[in-house]
Design a protein around this motif. Sequence first.
Motif, PDB file in Angstrom:
ATOM      1  N   LYS B  36     -89.857  -5.640 -16.470  1.00  0.00           N
ATOM      2  CA  LYS B  36     -88.032  -6.007 -17.661  1.00  0.00           C
ATOM      3  C   LYS B  36     -87.815  -5.203 -16.633  1.00  0.00           C
ATOM      4  O   LYS B  36     -86.603  -5.102 -16.836  1.00  0.00           O
ATOM      5  N   GLU B 176     -89.436 -30.274 -28.159  1.00  0.00           N
ATOM      6  CA  GLU B 176     -89.583 -29.720 -26.578  1.00  0.00           C
ATOM      7  C   GLU B 176     -88.476 -28.774 -27.399  1.00  0.00           C
ATOM      8  O   GLU B 176     -87.681 -28.777 -27.614  1.00  0.00           O
ATOM      9  N   HIS B 179     -88.512 -26.018 -22.271  1.00  0.00           N
ATOM     10  CA  HIS B 179     -87.339 -25.693 -21.635  1.00  0.00           C
ATOM     11  C   HIS B 179     -86.294 -25.218 -21.956  1.00  0.00           C
ATOM     12  O   HIS B 179     -84.950 -24.864 -21.649  1.00  0.00           O
ATOM     13  N   THR B 180     -86.222 -25.900 -23.482  1.00  0.00           N
ATOM     14  CA  THR B 180     -84.884 -26.366 -23.894  1.00  0.00           C
ATOM     15  C   THR B 180     -84.177 -24.346 -24.352  1.00  0.00           C
ATOM     16  O   THR B 180     -83.175 -24.312 -23.551  1.00  0.00           O
ATOM     17  N   MET B 182     -85.506 -21.994 -22.352  1.00  0.00           N
ATOM     18  CA  MET B 182     -84.906 -21.647 -20.974  1.00  0.00           C
ATOM     19  C   MET B 182     -83.670 -21.669 -19.937  1.00  0.00           C
ATOM     20  O   MET B 182     -82.926 -21.302 -19.754  1.00  0.00           O
ATOM     21  N   ILE B 183     -83.253 -23.352 -20.897  1.00  0.00           N
ATOM     22  CA  ILE B 183     -81.733 -23.884 -20.060  1.00  0.00           C
ATOM     23  C   ILE B 183     -81.079 -22.443 -20.511  1.00  0.00           C
ATOM     24  O   ILE B 183     -80.237 -22.477 -20.038  1.00  0.00           O
ATOM     25  N   ASP B 186     -80.697 -19.266 -19.488  1.00  0.00           N
ATOM     26  CA  ASP B 186     -80.661 -19.527 -18.139  1.00  0.00           C
ATOM     27  C   ASP B 186     -78.898 -19.796 -18.032  1.00  0.00           C
ATOM     28  O   ASP B 186     -78.013 -19.548 -17.339  1.00  0.00           O
ATOM     29  N   LEU B 187     -78.229 -20.223 -19.164  1.00  0.00           N
ATOM     30  CA  LEU B 187     -76.727 -20.549 -19.816  1.00  0.00           C
ATOM     31  C   LEU B 187     -76.253 -18.959 -19.340  1.00  0.00           C
ATOM     32  O   LEU B 187     -75.105 -18.731 -18.850  1.00  0.00           O
ATOM     33  N   ASN B 189     -77.183 -16.650 -18.072  1.00  0.00           N
ATOM     34  CA  ASN B 189     -77.511 -15.584 -17.117  1.00  0.00           C
ATOM     35  C   ASN B 189     -76.587 -15.794 -16.310  1.00  0.00           C
ATOM     36  O   ASN B 189     -75.462 -14.832 -15.803  1.00  0.00           O
ATOM     37  N   LEU B 190     -75.294 -16.853 -16.682  1.00  0.00           N
ATOM     38  CA  LEU B 190     -73.985 -17.389 -15.434  1.00  0.00           C
ATOM     39  C   LEU B 190     -72.790 -16.443 -16.553  1.00  0.00           C
ATOM     40  O   LEU B 190     -72.173 -15.895 -15.414  1.00  0.00           O
ATOM     41  N   LYS B 192     -73.819 -13.008 -16.837  1.00  0.00           N
ATOM     42  CA  LYS B 192     -74.821 -11.829 -16.174  1.00  0.00           C
ATOM     43  C   LYS B 192     -73.055 -10.945 -15.055  1.00  0.00           C
ATOM     44  O   LYS B 192     -73.139  -9.874 -15.315  1.00  0.00           O
TER      45      LYS B 192
END
Lengths: 267, 262
Positions: B36, B176, B179-180, B182-183, B186-187, B189-190, B192
């Motif tokens: 990390k 689910e 993945h949700t 993690m999505i 990821d969103l 992360n945009l 950053k």
Amino acid sequence: MKKYFSIFKISFAQEFAYRVNFIMWRVRNVLQILLVFFLWSAVYTNPQTELFGYNREKILTYVFGIFILRALVLSSGSVDIAGEIARGDLTNYLLKPINYIKYWFTRGISSKVLNLGFATVEILILYFFLKPEFFIQTNPLQLLFFLSAVILAVVMFFSLLVLVNFITFWLPEGGWASQFLIIVIFTEFLSGAVFPIDILPQTIQNILYSLPFPYLLFFPLQIYLGKLSTQATLQGLAISGMWMTVLIVAMRRMWASGIKKYSAVGR
Amino acid sequence: MKKFTYYFKVWWMMSKNSFLTMLNHRIGVFVFMTGKILRFVFFGVFIYFLLSKIDTLAGYSFHQTLFFFLTFNLIDVISQFLYREAYRFRGLIVTGNFDLVLIKPINALFRSLMGGADILDFFTIPPLIGIICYVGIQLGPTTGQVILYILLVLNGLVIATAFHIAVLSMGIITLEIDHTIMIYRDLTNLGKLPIDIYKQPIKGILTYLIPVGTMITLPAKVIMGLVTPISIAASFALGVLMIVLSLKFWNLALKKYTSASS
């Protein structure tokens, strides 16, 4: 050979059994490329900009190249090996007339075929929306070198991933952490997946070139972009080959000693 | 106040248990923590070398770009520290063990969201705040801007909470989670880097639809004096709206829970 072809077919069908999972995984890949694409687009707003040895066309080709190569080189189901060893599920495979390493390599190929297919479609969609400039390599020799580098990278990454998973033989709870450090962090950053390595100072680059990571994504793409001389390409291919051999030998040795340590805990 | 003390005691007990469980895997924890820290350092190094060759990124200097990255990390790390249990929620749903949460005299959402703080992330918060203070001072903010920054970071955490509640609710309905969530990551992360690097319609989506901009970019911009009072008011309103909607979604999802497999 026939049984591995059956494993390939079953693995392929299995990926479709968990469609939502797979689609979500692909969505994640697309999201990850957006940050990198727009970052470099902002840096190269002026089409005349030439920075770190790239122009706008080449850096955007690099970004999309990473997207394709990730699907081809870094996609693999072998991440599950650590769990199988820790839970004792490995015993099921030891009782079957199959080679465990070849089994996972076959599953990896199946995963790569599927991921590559989807990545190609996604690239077309992204191309339609983002309309990036692309550099198309037309020199057959360079393309041949590129293909060789990719094949070496595929085998190298598989061996590295399996090697890291085999740590679980000695540290049953340490497999996930080792994977996070070596596969997620080192591979992501040191292979050029997040940024091209040549933006770093030469001293750091020289250290990195002695490691296997840059040969997974960065080096094949440098060949594709025509940034390397024939001598540098051959030298890089030799180092890739050397790392591939070292990793395969290490993987086989770890398997041989790990299997003696394995006590089927959990069974 | 009595209720708050009760829930704090429960949270403290659950966090302590989570910490003790983690201590069973000392080597793994050490390696994970190293990973990390390295991820943070590698991206910081990348920003440094990138901005050493170009003067600005989308009009922002090195210190400003770094400040966006640090603010992203602060909100990301705090929400992971508090809401790590959300990553384990799927197991409860698919096994039907969520029944055992529902019958306890404790709010089920609280238990599902905050039932196991991630102590690894907690350790990274103080040094991160130290770096934020150091880099923030270089930008020369006023006291008012600092206060607004803190308030907007809290608002960012409210939005992050709303996202986590929405992910849990979707988990109940679709089974689910992995993945949700993690999505979602990821969103975020945009964010950053400043969302100004994105083009329309992605920039619009990140500002209004999936408000990563409001969550991360806006607090950082306040320190740079680049935000209008209307944007600040709108971002607080958005925070309230999102938490209300996510709670409604949670209540709706609870009614859909089938207790399958239990």
